[in-house]
Each structure stands twice: as C-alpha cells, then as structure tokens.
Motif scaffolding. Structure first.
Motif, PDB file in Angstrom:
ATOM      1  N   ASP A  29      32.819  91.969  29.699  1.00  0.00           N
ATOM      2  CA  ASP A  29      33.840  92.940  30.107  1.00  0.00           C
ATOM      3  C   ASP A  29      35.208  92.290  29.947  1.00  0.00           C
ATOM      4  O   ASP A  29      35.363  91.098  30.206  1.00  0.00           O
ATOM      5  N   PHE A  58      31.839  96.742  27.681  1.00  0.00           N
ATOM      6  CA  PHE A  58      31.754  97.769  28.730  1.00  0.00           C
ATOM      7  C   PHE A  58      33.089  97.979  29.440  1.00  0.00           C
ATOM      8  O   PHE A  58      33.263  98.947  30.157  1.00  0.00           O
ATOM      9  N   ASP A  81      28.163 101.757  25.487  1.00  0.00           N
ATOM     10  CA  ASP A  81      27.409 102.795  26.179  1.00  0.00           C
ATOM     11  C   ASP A  81      25.926 102.438  26.053  1.00  0.00           C
ATOM     12  O   ASP A  81      25.432 102.218  24.946  1.00  0.00           O
ATOM     13  N   THR A  82      25.262 102.361  27.183  1.00  0.00           N
ATOM     14  CA  THR A  82      23.871 101.884  27.202  1.00  0.00           C
ATOM     15  C   THR A  82      22.975 102.651  26.225  1.00  0.00           C
ATOM     16  O   THR A  82      22.216 102.059  25.457  1.00  0.00           O
ATOM     17  N   PHE A 101      24.746  91.247  31.980  1.00  0.00           N
ATOM     18  CA  PHE A 101      24.811  92.701  31.809  1.00  0.00           C
ATOM     19  C   PHE A 101      23.956  93.474  32.821  1.00  0.00           C
ATOM     20  O   PHE A 101      24.112  94.683  32.960  1.00  0.00           O
ATOM     21  N   ASN A 102      23.081  92.748  33.499  1.00  0.00           N
ATOM     22  CA  ASN A 102      22.411  93.300  34.666  1.00  0.00           C
ATOM     23  C   ASN A 102      21.895  94.726  34.445  1.00  0.00           C
ATOM     24  O   ASN A 102      22.269  95.645  35.163  1.00  0.00           O
ATOM     25  N   ARG A 104      22.526  96.794  32.007  1.00  0.00           N
ATOM     26  CA  ARG A 104      23.326  97.705  31.187  1.00  0.00           C
ATOM     27  C   ARG A 104      22.879  97.693  29.724  1.00  0.00           C
ATOM     28  O   ARG A 104      23.243  98.565  28.953  1.00  0.00           O
ATOM     29  N   LEU A 105      22.109  96.665  29.353  1.00  0.00           N
ATOM     30  CA  LEU A 105      21.544  96.612  28.000  1.00  0.00           C
ATOM     31  C   LEU A 105      20.030  96.667  28.111  1.00  0.00           C
ATOM     32  O   LEU A 105      19.441  95.968  28.935  1.00  0.00           O
ATOM     33  N   LYS A 106      19.417  97.498  27.262  1.00  0.00           N
ATOM     34  CA  LYS A 106      17.963  97.637  27.363  1.00  0.00           C
ATOM     35  C   LYS A 106      17.235  96.439  26.749  1.00  0.00           C
ATOM     36  O   LYS A 106      16.135  96.098  27.141  1.00  0.00           O
TER      37      LYS A 106
END
Ligand SMILES: [Mn+2]
Length: 340
Positions: A29, A58, A81-82, A101-102, A104-106
């Motif tokens: 970020d 993000f 955007d996820t 990213f906790n 936020r990313l698959k």
C-alpha cells in the motif's frame, strides 16, 4: 555464490512465467521507490510492458517525493482489486511478502523481497534476501545476470529505490547494495534524481519561507524555526534540510502545524556524537510520538497536549519555547560529556 544463486533463480523465474501469461505485479500500500523500481525492473526482466504486466496497489502513492518519482518516470500504478487480480495468470509481488496482504490476494506465484520475518513457502517462486538493503538491489543483480540493457529510466528508478531504502547508503547497506549502486550510477539521469530529491514547493509556501528566513539565526550552531500552519508534512522536512546548509549550523529543528498536531523535523550535520532520534525521544516522547536515527528524527505532538504543558500555541511563543528546550537539552549533553 550469490551470482550462482541469482542465475539459478532467474532460470526458475523465466520458466514459471509463460510467453502469453497475463502477469500482475502487486506492491505494498502507498508504495515506496524501492517497490516501484523493483516492479518495473521485474517487468523488464520478463520482457514485458505495462499492458501485459500492469502494476497494482491497494492504496495509491501519497508521499510527495514518491508522487514526483511516479510522475517523472511515468510509472503507472493501478488500484488493486481482489477479484480482478484473481483473473490474472500469474501474480508477482516485489518488496513485500504474502502475509502483508492478509487475504486480499487469493494466491501469489512470485515473491521477491528483502524484509526479514517471512517464513516462506506461500509462492511457487520465492527469493527473499533479508540481508539486503533494498529489493532494487536484488532486481539489479537479476538484470545484470540476465545481460539486460538497463534503460536510463530504469537505472534512475532503481538507484533512487536503493538510495531511499538505505537512507542514502547509510542504513542497513551491504556490499551488494553498494555494487548495485555503482553499477547503476553511470546509467542514471541525475537531473531527474535531483528533482525527486526536492519535490516542488507550493507557491504559497514562499510566503512562509520568506517570513521564516527573516527570523533565521543560529545560537551555538542550532537553528530552531516554527513555521505555523503548513499544508504538507514534507515542507517541514525540506525546511530542516535547507537550513542545515548554512555555515556554522550543526542542528536544525523545524516545526509546523499540520492539522491538530505540532510536527517537528530534526536534523544534524552528523559530525557531533549526539543523536537526533534520542533528542526527540527525550524531549517529546512523552507528549506524542517521537523517533528517528542519529542524523534525522521526527516528532508529532498533539497541540492539545502541548498547550496543557506549555500554556501557549502562539507562533512566536512556540518557537521560543522549542528553542529553549533544544538549547537546554544540547547544553546539558555537552556539559555531561565534559564532566564525564
Ligand atoms: Mn524495500
């Protein structure tokens, strides 16, 4: 040995990313120069362009120096955007590790980073070198190893990334960082570097500057100025750096009112033994947040708390009070040093 490692890694990286793959590069970020330069380096390394391999974050770039870099070097960073990212064939991240990213990313395929603490094993390709001062150094080693031509734009970005992450080669710097720096140096554009070092000042700052310059005086090598209300945090920092250039000046303490807070930037010429970080912690640590290194430090004190202790928020009085605090602190240190 490192060269061997880099060669191996480069082979793995290129094998992983297919010719027609759509690749997304994700950075932290509000990305910093190390992240941004590493991202465009990865793109070059993979022989791609901004259409086939966009850069995502993000949260957008906010720091004025970094915005200047993005503008001058024409680096485009798209809002992440996820869902959209999930549609890419490969996800790469530079200067950051997956836990950041906790969710936020698959998933993630490529990780190149230098931050310590990442255990590893969450991506197919990982090259994390916690000993390095900058990810840009790792990326430079890749580019050199691959025999890639490093364009002026890329060299300027990487050089700036290494320089900012190592605080002008003074913090956490390794031989690797120095070697990369020396390699990039002849290819970089100094004019652009200079412009990134000194972001443009808003025109209305000229008035603040003119008033402050009339009050500028040094006592025992110390300059203390309180600017009153300012629009941006970096104006305070730039002023502290600027005042350090006058002869006989050893310390600068510049304050400004930013929203509800008194923000202070402290600099010294690095020749003495006293630490700027220590100074702000001792003087302002109990009032707000304060910290920094030997030569540069920062403190943020809510004016509500300052007023309770000092009884005034008037410009001249704040400046006089700051001068008193700083002079007494430094005089005390030098008395202790002489006694000891
Ligand atoms: Mn970094």
């Amino acid at each position: 040995m490192e060269q061997q490692l880099t060669r191996e890694k480069l082979k793995q990286l290129r094998a992983l990313v297919g010719e027609g793959d759509r690749v997304a590069i994700v950075v932290q970020d509000d990305p910093d120069p190390d992240a941004l330069s590493s991202a465009i380096a990865l793109r070059t390394l993979l022989g791609r362009n901004k259409l086939t391999t966009p850069i995502f974050s993000f949260a957008p770039v906010t720091r004025p120096e970094n915005r200047t870099m993005v503008h001058l070097l024409e680096i485009e960073v798209a809002p992440a955007d996820t869902e959209e990212l999930a549609s890419f064939d490969r996800i790469a991240m530079v200067d950051v590790a997956p836990p950041y990213f906790n969710g936020r990313l698959k998933r993630v395929d490529v990780v190149v980073d230098h931050h310590p603490g990442y255990v590893g094993g969450q991506a197919v390709f990982e090259d994390v070198r916690p000993g390095y001062g900058a990810t840009a150094t790792i990326m430079t080693e890749y580019l050199v190893c691959a025999g890639e031509r490093i364009s002026e734009r890329l060299a300027t970005a990487l050089l700036y990334g290494i320089r900012t992450d190592t605080l002008m080669l003074s913090r956490r710097v390794t031989d690797h960082d120095l070697q990369a720096f020396v390699h990039l140096y002849p290819h970089a554009n100094y004019n652009l570097l200079k412009q990134m070092d000194r972001p443009e000042l808003p025109l209305n700052f000229a008035r603040v500057l003119a008033k402050a310059m009339r009050r500028l005086k040094t006592t025992d090598g110390i300059v203390v100025l309180y600017l009153g209300a300012v629009d941006r945090d970096d104006l305070i920092v730039q002023m502290a750096d600027f005042c350090l250039q006058f002869e006989e000046v050893e310390w600068t303490v510049v304050g400004g009112k930013l929203g509800p807070n008194l923000v202070l930037a402290v600099r010294n010429n690095g020749l003495g033994r006293d630490s700027a970080g220590e100074m702000v912690r001792r003087l302002f640590g109990e009032l707000g947040s304060a910290g920094g290194h030997r030569e540069m430090a920062k403190a943020v004190v809510p004016f509500s708390i300052w007023r309770k202790r000092e009884g005034t928020v008037r410009q001249a009085e704040v400046e006089a009070r700051l001068r008193g605090l700083v002079s007494a602190y430094l005089a005390n240190l030098s008395a202790e040093a002489q006694a000891g």
